[in-house]
Motif scaffolding. Structure first.
Motif: not given
Length: 112
Positions: A99-108
């Motif tokens: 979940v956290i990785a998905g949020v990071v990818v969205l921001n990147l």
């Protein structure tokens, strides 16, 4: 414009904190039978949605909601494991990390 986006992320962080507080209080409300945890739950959710609405003035809806829901979900799961005696199995911890990785990818990927 950049300052507005930063302000949007600040409001989003506050919305996430309010939602997490409301959800945590809901656990203690015992099905809304205890007054103060119930009041904190309602107040937390009202504040969370109000702040999320303000966030949407500067951030895209899909990204803001995904970050809000994702980080909120991860935070509540972590609180459950760390403070409420819920199991922290490797699969659960991997799910939180995803979940956290998905949020990071969205921001990147240009979240704003």
């Amino acid at each position: 414009m950049r300052t507005l986006v930063h302000m949007g992320y600040g409001l989003l962080a506050a919305a996430i904190a309010a939602e997490v507080a409301g959800t945590t209080a809901m656990k203690y409300s015992e099905g809304f039978t205890r007054l103060w945890p119930s009041v904190i739950t309602v107040a937390g959710y009202l504040l969370a949605f109000g702040l999320l609405a303000q966030t949407l003035k500067t951030l895209s809806m899909g990204t803001a909601y995904a970050i809000w829901a994702g980080i909120g979900t991860a935070a509540v799961a972590a609180i459950g494991v760390l403070f409420m005696g819920e199991t922290g199995s490797p699969v659960k911890l991997a799910g939180i990390a995803l979940v956290i990785a998905g949020v990071v990818v969205l921001n990147l990927g240009g979240a704003h």
